[in-house]
Design a protein around this motif. Structure first.
Motif, PDB file in Angstrom:
ATOM      1  N   THR A  18       0.825  -1.219   0.000  1.00 21.98           N
ATOM      2  CA  THR A  18       0.000   0.000   0.000  1.00 21.98           C
ATOM      3  C   THR A  18       0.854   1.262   0.000  1.00 21.98           C
ATOM      4  O   THR A  18       0.383   2.325  -0.367  1.00 21.98           O
ATOM      5  CB  THR A  18      -0.950   0.054   1.217  1.00 21.98           C
ATOM      6  OG1 THR A  18      -0.165   0.034   2.416  1.00 21.98           O
ATOM      7  CG2 THR A  18      -1.928  -1.091   1.223  1.00 21.98           C
ATOM      8  N   GLN A  19       2.103   1.137   0.400  1.00 25.76           N
ATOM      9  CA  GLN A  19       2.968   2.321   0.451  1.00 25.76           C
ATOM     10  C   GLN A  19       3.882   2.453  -0.768  1.00 25.76           C
ATOM     11  O   GLN A  19       4.498   3.499  -0.965  1.00 25.76           O
ATOM     12  CB  GLN A  19       3.845   2.268   1.701  1.00 25.76           C
ATOM     13  CG  GLN A  19       3.062   2.402   3.004  1.00 25.76           C
ATOM     14  CD  GLN A  19       3.961   2.388   4.220  1.00 25.76           C
ATOM     15  OE1 GLN A  19       5.138   2.048   4.124  1.00 25.76           O
ATOM     16  NE2 GLN A  19       3.415   2.734   5.369  1.00 25.76           N
ATOM     17  N   LEU A  22       4.353   5.523  -3.032  1.00 28.23           N
ATOM     18  CA  LEU A  22       4.487   6.838  -2.404  1.00 28.23           C
ATOM     19  C   LEU A  22       5.917   7.358  -2.382  1.00 28.23           C
ATOM     20  O   LEU A  22       6.160   8.450  -1.882  1.00 28.23           O
ATOM     21  CB  LEU A  22       3.957   6.783  -0.967  1.00 28.23           C
ATOM     22  CG  LEU A  22       2.495   6.342  -0.850  1.00 28.23           C
ATOM     23  CD1 LEU A  22       2.127   6.101   0.602  1.00 28.23           C
ATOM     24  CD2 LEU A  22       1.582   7.382  -1.458  1.00 28.23           C
ATOM     25  N   TYR A  23       6.840   6.581  -2.882  1.00 23.34           N
ATOM     26  CA  TYR A  23       8.248   6.984  -2.747  1.00 23.34           C
ATOM     27  C   TYR A  23       8.814   7.634  -4.013  1.00 23.34           C
ATOM     28  O   TYR A  23       9.985   7.955  -4.066  1.00 23.34           O
ATOM     29  CB  TYR A  23       9.097   5.772  -2.373  1.00 23.34           C
ATOM     30  CG  TYR A  23       8.695   5.181  -1.032  1.00 23.34           C
ATOM     31  CD1 TYR A  23       9.029   5.815   0.160  1.00 23.34           C
ATOM     32  CD2 TYR A  23       7.963   4.011  -0.970  1.00 23.34           C
ATOM     33  CE1 TYR A  23       8.654   5.300   1.383  1.00 23.34           C
ATOM     34  CE2 TYR A  23       7.583   3.475   0.255  1.00 23.34           C
ATOM     35  CZ  TYR A  23       7.926   4.127   1.426  1.00 23.34           C
ATOM     36  OH  TYR A  23       7.537   3.610   2.633  1.00 23.34           O
ATOM     37  N   PHE A  55      -5.910  -2.198  -6.274  1.00 19.84           N
ATOM     38  CA  PHE A  55      -5.211  -1.119  -5.570  1.00 19.84           C
ATOM     39  C   PHE A  55      -4.721  -0.041  -6.530  1.00 19.84           C
ATOM     40  O   PHE A  55      -4.305  -0.320  -7.656  1.00 19.84           O
ATOM     41  CB  PHE A  55      -4.038  -1.678  -4.760  1.00 19.84           C
ATOM     42  CG  PHE A  55      -3.549  -0.708  -3.724  1.00 19.84           C
ATOM     43  CD1 PHE A  55      -4.311  -0.450  -2.602  1.00 19.84           C
ATOM     44  CD2 PHE A  55      -2.371  -0.008  -3.909  1.00 19.84           C
ATOM     45  CE1 PHE A  55      -3.891   0.475  -1.659  1.00 19.84           C
ATOM     46  CE2 PHE A  55      -1.933   0.909  -2.974  1.00 19.84           C
ATOM     47  CZ  PHE A  55      -2.702   1.152  -1.851  1.00 19.84           C
ATOM     48  N   ARG A 200      22.021   1.438   3.163  1.00 25.42           N
ATOM     49  CA  ARG A 200      22.396   2.616   3.944  1.00 25.42           C
ATOM     50  C   ARG A 200      23.604   3.340   3.330  1.00 25.42           C
ATOM     51  O   ARG A 200      23.938   4.437   3.731  1.00 25.42           O
ATOM     52  CB  ARG A 200      22.718   2.236   5.383  1.00 25.42           C
ATOM     53  CG  ARG A 200      21.510   1.688   6.112  1.00 25.42           C
ATOM     54  CD  ARG A 200      21.650   1.776   7.622  1.00 25.42           C
ATOM     55  NE  ARG A 200      20.659   0.948   8.279  1.00 25.42           N
ATOM     56  CZ  ARG A 200      19.377   1.258   8.383  1.00 25.42           C
ATOM     57  NH1 ARG A 200      18.931   2.375   7.867  1.00 25.42           N
ATOM     58  NH2 ARG A 200      18.536   0.444   8.985  1.00 25.42           N
ATOM     59  N   HIS A 224      15.326  -0.547  -1.518  1.00 29.72           N
ATOM     60  CA  HIS A 224      14.847   0.193  -0.346  1.00 29.72           C
ATOM     61  C   HIS A 224      14.282   1.528  -0.825  1.00 29.72           C
ATOM     62  O   HIS A 224      14.853   2.171  -1.713  1.00 29.72           O
ATOM     63  CB  HIS A 224      16.015   0.431   0.624  1.00 29.72           C
ATOM     64  CG  HIS A 224      15.604   0.908   1.970  1.00 29.72           C
ATOM     65  ND1 HIS A 224      15.314   2.233   2.230  1.00 29.72           N
ATOM     66  CD2 HIS A 224      15.409   0.244   3.136  1.00 29.72           C
ATOM     67  CE1 HIS A 224      14.969   2.358   3.505  1.00 29.72           C
ATOM     68  NE2 HIS A 224      15.013   1.171   4.077  1.00 29.72           N
ATOM     69  N   ASP A 226      14.453   4.407   0.360  1.00 30.36           N
ATOM     70  CA  ASP A 226      15.370   5.546   0.469  1.00 30.36           C
ATOM     71  C   ASP A 226      16.288   5.674  -0.750  1.00 30.36           C
ATOM     72  O   ASP A 226      16.919   6.709  -0.936  1.00 30.36           O
ATOM     73  CB  ASP A 226      16.240   5.409   1.726  1.00 30.36           C
ATOM     74  CG  ASP A 226      15.468   5.735   2.987  1.00 30.36           C
ATOM     75  OD1 ASP A 226      14.341   6.257   2.868  1.00 30.36           O
ATOM     76  OD2 ASP A 226      15.979   5.458   4.092  1.00 30.36           O
TER      77      ASP A 226
ATOM     78  N   MET B 213       8.888   6.067   5.167  1.00 26.37           N
ATOM     79  CA  MET B 213       7.650   6.830   4.999  1.00 26.37           C
ATOM     80  C   MET B 213       7.701   8.138   5.790  1.00 26.37           C
ATOM     81  O   MET B 213       7.178   9.162   5.352  1.00 26.37           O
ATOM     82  CB  MET B 213       6.461   5.973   5.451  1.00 26.37           C
ATOM     83  CG  MET B 213       5.128   6.579   5.134  1.00 26.37           C
ATOM     84  SD  MET B 213       4.977   7.036   3.394  1.00 26.37           S
ATOM     85  CE  MET B 213       5.111   5.428   2.631  1.00 26.37           C
ATOM     86  N   ARG B 405       0.254  10.860   1.600  1.00 30.18           N
ATOM     87  CA  ARG B 405      -0.716  10.669   0.526  1.00 30.18           C
ATOM     88  C   ARG B 405      -1.376  11.964   0.095  1.00 30.18           C
ATOM     89  O   ARG B 405      -2.343  11.950  -0.657  1.00 30.18           O
ATOM     90  CB  ARG B 405      -1.772   9.650   0.944  1.00 30.18           C
ATOM     91  CG  ARG B 405      -1.198   8.258   1.054  1.00 30.18           C
ATOM     92  CD  ARG B 405      -2.158   7.251   1.603  1.00 30.18           C
ATOM     93  NE  ARG B 405      -1.447   6.051   1.976  1.00 30.18           N
ATOM     94  CZ  ARG B 405      -1.190   5.036   1.162  1.00 30.18           C
ATOM     95  NH1 ARG B 405      -1.634   5.062  -0.065  1.00 30.18           N
ATOM     96  NH2 ARG B 405      -0.501   3.990   1.577  1.00 30.18           N
TER      97      ARG B 405
END
Lengths: 291, 478
Positions: A18-19, A22-23, A55, A200, A224, A226, B213, B405
């Motif tokens: 679900t995330q 978003l990145y 989704f 990292r 990752h 990041d 996040m 979001r």
């Protein structure tokens, strides 16, 4: 669509699924292979199938890494992820070492397409070449099927089998990377670089991604979230590159050179391959969106 | 004349007897010892031994093992009324299940200072933990083995209580070079073995957010802040103690440094991040009402630009000017935000009392730009919702909500929305964001509540903002 970044997302983790969008990754790889333990393969398959069906992943391109064709899972993986009529993901096939691997997957996909009444050829592949044998056969692999959309390099198995080092300064991967880039160029498909596992170590990632871009990769996978922003930065054409590309196109179009096939910019001859390169830069993600 | 120092067995009991505390009396505590507090438990043990009951206990907040001590004091009848800004388990469960006879009054930090100073909530005896006293009876929070830094909340109590008992575990043989609470504001000094566990006083609860996040939210928040125009030379800045807020503060510092912006002041709970900001010259002054870590406590003692601020100067709404009212930017955390932009920072989505009002409603009203940062989903629970469980900060005091979001701008801030759009920052209507979240999670179902009111949330000026009604909960054990 070319993607600068492909973010891996374990197929058995609904929170991460679900995330994932978003990145800022251009593409998301829902993984059924290495990040999913054997006892969770079936649950992950259903979860990924449901996510594909329902989704919202925003603008991200979707890809599913199925299990290797040497396993007993891959066929059901394909049937599950191609179940949804509305959203067909790119199928990332791991450990491709020969055209025969592609042919096996293509045969099953054709059967699934027929059964679903879908137009043949809708489902496209991204082959992961990650062994010395695969690298040696890169061109025959990427030209083995019209379903092949792109090819991706996987360095971990390659290093394990060759003894090559993964340190950022090492040039040991240059041969394999170059060979893959050359094969992809010859087949006119996009080519993506392997992950940088030390998530990292951002400086290591920067060096590794820069090297991949110099060699000719279009983008790179991320293990990752990041890592996404840095990968996007490295694979987004610089202001200088954009400006050059715009001048080339303006000159070529503006002077009516399209019919002559040649023009000049700042004393440099501009012909079709240069124009093609300029157009590719201007069509890159992060440029075409104004980013 | 030097204040009497009471030591040894029975010293604390003797001080309580001398204070005149009796049935139905009103006492107060600050929470600067945070999770390491050993004073609250010691005081309640002695009050119980003296047979004093029906006490009203007024806390700037209560956390850690002090919550067990207060819960026990409720159960044994010593305490029947509680006033605080927040609560943790197991006291929270005692409140929610109606074990506290009278509804608990939740006040903001500024509202508490107002209520004390105006006489609305008088204090008979203030038990003020201090980390050091000298022989004359002067006290501070920055010397001694249990140093905690600013005494900002305790200073208001000490100034207005009828009787002040300073409790410490360190007596300096030399006069204290830095005095927060002068001897003439103290009636008795009690020296105990330990006022707190130093490791739990100076850390533990505040962590810089470290999940990918959180970084997405923080980066977006920084983008909004700089696009808003609120970050400029001389600006006043405060970030709450939530992990994402602290991360935003750190990223703001980096961007200020890159752009050569120098702020006027940073305020609120002082943290290592804030200390580094003044040390780097990014702000001229740090106003500290509460020191969250040992670096802040040490800095308060050593840095002339790091100033102790009492809770009244911080946020008392009766004062013409406070630090809160001078803020240009306030970054808040929250448990949930609703479509009217109202913020809940006290109760969880499961109905439990897990947080505090703190200074959030004070600073939100005072600041030029109030931003709430939070993840839109915590696990499977949406934090942006149709109606919050408990209103702590009214929506009209919130300007922008930033989640991973979407960024939502309060409708009364059209010019902010336009400014963000000009800078390429996309915004979303908060109702649309709720629809999207409910589309992922389904419509959340609230915990059923009973009729009995167990808590009253006051606005900073003392009006009833919301009430908390009892729920069925399984008490947690610490």
């Amino acid at each position: 669509m070319t993607c600068r970044s492909w973010l891996y997302c374990p197929g058995n983790d609904p929170g991460k699924i679900t995330q994932a969008a978003l990145y800022g990754a251009d593409g998301i790889i829902l993984d059924l292979e290495d990040s999913v333990a054997a006892e969770e393969k079936l649950d992950a398959r259903e979860l990924v199938a449901e996510a594909l069906r329902s989704f919202d992943f925003g603008e991200a391109q979707l890809c599913v890494r199925i299990n290797s064709l040497e396993t007993t899972w891959w066929e059901e993986d394909l049937r599950a992820i191609l179940r949804s009529p509305d959203r067909v993901p790119l199928v990332r096939i791991p450990k491709v070492e020969s055209p025969e691997t592609v042919a096996s997957a293509a045969a099953l996909v054709a059967e699934i397409e027929r059964a679903a009444g879908r137009q043949p050829g809708t489902v496209r592949f991204q082959c992961i070449v990650e062994t010395p044998r695969g690298v040696e056969k890169a061109y025959s692999i990427v030209t083995s099927s019209s379903r092949i959309d792109s090819v991706s390099f996987g360095a971990e198995d390659y290093c394990a089998q060759t003894g090559a080092s993964r340190s950022p300064a090492a040039k040991a991967l240059d041969f394999a990377r170059s060979r893959l880039v050359n094969a992809a160029g010859a087949a006119a498909i996009t080519v993506y670089d392997t992950v940088w596992g030390a998530f990292r170590d951002m400086e290591g990632l920067r060096d590794d991604a820069k090297r991949a871009r110099e060699i000719g990769f279009d983008g790179k996978s991320a293990v990752h979230p990041d890592q996404v922003a840095l990968i996007n930065e490295i694979f987004t054409p610089s202001e200088q590159e954009r400006s050059w590309a715009k001048r080339v196109i303006d000159a070529f179009d503006g002077e009516g050179a399209g019919s002559r096939g040649v023009a000049a910019v700042e004393g440099q001859m501009i012909d079709a391959p240069v124009v093609a390169r300029a157009r590719r830069i201007l069509a890159s993600p992060g440029v075409r969106d104004g980013g | 004349m030097a204040v009497e120092h009471l030591r040894g067995d029975g010293a604390l009991r003797k001080a309580i007897e001398a204070s005149g505390l009796s049935e139905g009396g009103r006492i107060s505590f600050h929470h600067h010892l945070r999770y390491g507090d050993r004073v609250v438990a010691q005081v309640f043990r002695e009050i119980r031994a003296l047979g004093v009951r029906n006490v009203t206990a007024n806390f700037s907040s209560v956390m850690g093992s002090a919550c067990s001590a207060v819960r026990d004091a409720v159960v044994n009848g010593t305490v029947t009324r509680i006033e605080t800004t927040g609560s943790k388990s197991p006291l929270s469960e005692a409140i929610l299940t109606g074990q506290v006879p009278e509804p608990v009054v939740f006040r903001t930090h500024g509202g508490r200072a107002r209520a004390i100073e105006s006489g609305e909530t008088p204090i008979d005896v203030a038990f003020v933990a201090v980390s050091a006293v000298d022989r004359a009876g002067n006290a501070n929070g920055t010397d001694g083995p249990s140093r905690f830094g600013s005494l900002g909340y305790g200073l208001v109590d000490a100034r207005h209580a009828n009787h002040v008992v300073a409790i410490t575990d360190y007596v300096s043989s030399k006069p204290l070079s830095r005095v927060s609470l002068p001897a003439d504001g103290i009636d008795q000094v009690v020296v105990v073995d330990s006022i707190g566990d130093s490791a739990s006083i100076s850390g533990g609860s505040l962590r810089l957010a470290n999940r990918p996040m959180d970084r997405v939210i923080a980066r977006r928040a920084v983008e909004v802040l700089f696009a808003s125009g609120a970050i400029h030379d001389g600006f006043g800045f405060q970030a709450g103690s939530g992990g994402v807020s602290l991360l935003v503060a750190r990223m703001v510092a980096e961007r200020m440094s890159d752009l050569g912006i120098k702020g006027g002041f940073i305020s609120g709970g002082a943290t290592e991040t804030a200390v580094r900001m003044i040390e780097a010259g990014l702000f001229e002054t740090l106003y500290d009402v509460q020191s969250f870590d040992d670096m802040a406590a040490q800095s308060l003692a050593a840095n002339k630009n790091h100033l102790e601020m009492d809770a009244s100067r911080y946020a008392n709404p009766d004062r013409a000017e406070t630090i809160a009212s001078r803020l240009d930017v306030m970054i808040l955390s929250a448990t949930e935000v609703d479509t009217s932009f109202a913020v809940n920072s006290l109760t969880g989505t499961d109905g439990r009392i897990i947080g505090a009002l703190g200074g959030a409603p004070d600073t939100a009203e005072g600041a030029g730009l109030t931003m709430v940062v939070l993840p839109a989903l915590r696990g499977r629970v949406p934090t942006i919702c149709r109606t919050v469980d408990t209103v702590c900060t009214p929506g009209e005091h919130v300007d922008v909500v930033v989640t991973e979001r979407g960024v939502c701008v309060h409708p009364r801030r059209d010019e902010l929305r336009a400014r963000l759009a000009e800078a390429g920052v996309q915004t979303v209507e908060i109702g649309d964001l709720v629809d999207r979240l409910y589309g992922i999670t389904g419509e959340p179902v609230r915990v059923p509540r009973k009729d009995r009111v167990v808590g009253v949330v006051e606005s900073r000026r003392g009006a009833v903002l919301d009430t908390i009604r009892a729920v069925e909960v399984e008490p947690e054990t610490n």
